[in-house]
Each structure stands twice: as C-alpha cells, then as structure tokens.
Design a protein around this motif. Structure first.
Motif, PDB file in Angstrom:
ATOM      1  N   TYR A  76      -5.977  17.220   5.188  1.00 25.61           N
ATOM      2  CA  TYR A  76      -7.294  16.425   4.959  1.00 25.61           C
ATOM      3  C   TYR A  76      -7.360  15.721   3.621  1.00 25.61           C
ATOM      4  N   GLU A  77      -7.334  16.700   2.600  1.00 27.20           N
ATOM      5  CA  GLU A  77      -7.445  16.581   1.098  1.00 27.20           C
ATOM      6  C   GLU A  77      -6.501  15.779   0.826  1.00 27.20           C
ATOM      7  N   GLN A  78      -5.529  15.602   1.582  1.00 25.08           N
ATOM      8  CA  GLN A  78      -4.320  15.111   0.951  1.00 25.08           C
ATOM      9  C   GLN A  78      -4.909  12.988   1.192  1.00 25.08           C
ATOM     10  N   MET A  79      -5.433  13.354   2.014  1.00 21.45           N
ATOM     11  CA  MET A  79      -5.907  11.792   2.530  1.00 21.45           C
ATOM     12  C   MET A  79      -6.453  10.699   1.324  1.00 21.45           C
ATOM     13  N   PRO A  80      -5.995   9.862   1.337  1.00 17.68           N
ATOM     14  CA  PRO A  80      -7.173   8.821   0.357  1.00 17.68           C
ATOM     15  C   PRO A  80      -8.584   8.875   1.010  1.00 17.68           C
ATOM     16  N   GLU A  81      -9.463   9.022  -0.432  1.00 14.80           N
ATOM     17  CA  GLU A  81     -10.903   8.273   0.095  1.00 14.80           C
ATOM     18  C   GLU A  81     -10.618   6.537   1.520  1.00 14.80           C
ATOM     19  N   PRO A  82     -11.259   6.100   1.905  1.00 13.09           N
ATOM     20  CA  PRO A  82     -11.898   6.958   2.831  1.00 13.09           C
ATOM     21  C   PRO A  82     -11.486   7.038   3.846  1.00 13.09           C
ATOM     22  N   LYS A  83     -12.243   7.960   4.408  1.00 11.39           N
ATOM     23  CA  LYS A  83     -11.615   9.342   5.749  1.00 11.39           C
ATOM     24  C   LYS A  83     -11.868   9.429   6.520  1.00 11.39           C
ATOM     25  N   TYR A  84     -11.617   9.860   7.867  1.00 12.92           N
ATOM     26  CA  TYR A  84     -12.189   9.622   8.628  1.00 12.92           C
ATOM     27  C   TYR A  84     -11.719  10.719   9.890  1.00 12.92           C
ATOM     28  N   VAL A  85     -12.709  11.618  10.825  1.00  9.86           N
ATOM     29  CA  VAL A  85     -11.628  12.725  11.619  1.00  9.86           C
ATOM     30  C   VAL A  85     -12.094  12.233  12.716  1.00  9.86           C
TER      31      VAL A  85
END
Lengths: 150, 156
Positions: A76-85
C-alpha cells in the motif's frame, strides 16, 4: 472553472482505475474471472498491474494473515497517490470465517490500511465486484481536488 | 506384508525400542517406538527389501494433553503396503531425532510440527518455522496455547 477542473481530473481518475494484481485466497479467482472476457473489467478502464508503483487501486482479494500484514502495508505504501482500497469478501472485511478462534488471521484489512469500499460475499460474484468498482467511481467523482476541500 | 508381521520383524531387529502395536481402530496400524530409536528404525523400514517403505505419506504432531506424539504414515510403492509409526514424547521440551536424511520430504513436515507443536528434531537439516512468522511466540496447536492479545500492534 474550478468545478470543471475537478470534473475533468476525477473523470480521468475514475476511468483509469488500474488495480494491483494482488490475490491472497479464493476471492482472487473471482477477481481473475471479473478481469477476463466474460465480465471484462477493462470496459471500466480497470486493468490489472503487476506492480504497486503503477497501481491506483488495491483490491484486497482474500484472507490476510498476520504474516502477510506487513507485506500488505508495504504494498500500500508503495502505491502512488491518489490511491484507493477495496476490501473484497468477508475475510478482507472482517476476518470472515476466521473471525472467531483464529490466531493467525487479521480481523479485517481496515486494521492495516484505510478502505474505501467493502464488498460482502464469500467470495463475491464478479457482478458484486464490478458494483464495488462502480461505487468507488462514484466516490471518486465527488472528490474536490481544487478549491474547497471536501 | 501385514501389520503384525512388520511389527514382529521390527521387534526381532530392535527389541525394546519397539514398544507396542496399536491395531485396534487404526488403519494402517501403528507401531509405537521409543523416540530415540526413530531414525534407525526409519532407515531400516526404508532400506530393508521386504519392507521398502519408500514413501513418507504424512508426518504429524499430536497433543494428548498429558504428552505429545509424532505420527508417521508410511507406504511402500513396491509392495503396496502401509504402516504407521508413532513416538510418544513428554510435554516438556519434546525432542526426537530427525528422519529427513531417510526421507527428504520429511523436512517441511518436521518444520510444521516444530512450528505448531514445538517438537524439536535433532540433527535436522533446516529447522525453522514454516507457516507462522519468525518472531511468533508459542506453538498454536498445543492444547494449552494462550492466544496473544496483539501481534505487531494489531489485535489478534
């Protein structure tokens, strides 16, 4: 003018929800099925990516154990913003069948990372998954990126 | 070969190290052996031409509350017969010799028994936790296991 910019940015984001190819249990099979030709997630602009660095959406498809929890957080931390789950299925929502008397299963992925949409089911059908993605698209369309914060 | 004949062969070869035959209610029957003799008996069961148990089907830990056990299920591809082997261990610091030099497949299953029951396997090639995280405390399939409240700050 600002409203139009928001509209454009949100439209672009909701129409290219690239999701992380991340399946930890049987929900992953439904996820694959949703991505395949019969249900065809591509028509919503949702394409799977094999790396978190190219992903906008993390579909937590399956049981998360305490051993896996650190990896989930790191992805999750490796994903760039904006990010959704999206939490897909009972295990990712609450721990599901492992809720009682399990020492090794995390009782809901929202204990680890913020979740935007929960999809019930064990496992959810591809239609339910597509519904969850459409709800996420509605959430994205309400975001205020410029001007007043929502 | 029938279970009784296998038991008699082992009894003749190893004497007191072979304790009893449990045939009532078990299929295949279990030969109960002394823990210290496990490796020698396993080697004989595999290498003897009349027995040639070349396949370790399953290796499991068992908790009987007052004591622990390790159960081995063996099968012979050549003779098409099967037998069980069981070694009882004390609840405190249970340990017995490894069989991963006889059947290499035993390694993962011994690691599982170590992980979940805390049974030590002396002389093992690689005895680490296999399912749970390295820093997990306790052995969860023990009947006296107490669940931790938190693991890495997450409620269990």
């Amino acid at each position: 003018m600002v409203g139009n910019a928001d509209l454009f940015v949100n439209w672009a984001r909701k129409s290219s929800l690239w999701y992380l190819l991340f399946a930890t249990a049987c929900c992953g099979i439904e996820l694959m099925q949703a991505g395949a030709s019969r249900y065809d997630l591509d028509r919503f602009g949702a394409v799977f990516r094999a790396t978190p660095r190219q992903s906008d959406l993390m579909l937590v498809a399956g049981t998360i154990t305490h051993k896996m929890a650190d990896r989930v957080k790191r992805l999750y931390e490796q994903m760039p913003e904006p990010k959704y789950v999206i939490a897909m299925g009972s295990c990712a929502n609450t721990g599901g069948p492992f809720y009682k008397d399990s020492y090794c299963v995390v009782k809901g992925v929202d204990l680890l990372i913020p979740v935007d949409v929960y999809i019930p089911g064990c496992p959810p059908r591809p239609e339910a998954l597509i519904d969850g993605i459409m709800r996420l698209q509605k959430i994205i369309m309400q975001k205020k990126n410029y001007g007043a914060k929502a | 070969m029938e279970a009784q004949a296998i038991f008699d062969t082992l009894k003749g070869k190893f004497g007191d190290a072979v304790v009893a035959l449990q045939s009532e209610g078990f299929s295949p029957a279990f030969v109960v052996v002394a823990p210290a003799a496990v490796n020698g008996i396993a080697r004989f069961l595999k290498d003897d031409p009349a027995l040639s148990f070349d396949s370790l089907m399953c290796l499991s830990g068992v908790d009987y509350r007052d004591r622990l056990a390790v159960a081995y299920h063996l099968h012979s591809m050549k003779h098409r017969h099967a037998i069980g082997m069981k070694a009882f261990l004390p609840g405190e610091a249970p340990s017995l010799p490894t069989v991963d030099d006889v059947w290499p497949a035993a390694n993962f299953q011994e690691r599982e028994a170590y992980d979940l029951f805390g049974i030590g396997f002396e002389g093992s090639k690689d005895l680490r936790r296999i399912l749970l995280p390295e820093d997990w405390e306790g052995h969860p399939l023990r009947k006296d296991y107490k669940y931790p409240d938190f693991y890495h700050g997450i409620k269990v």
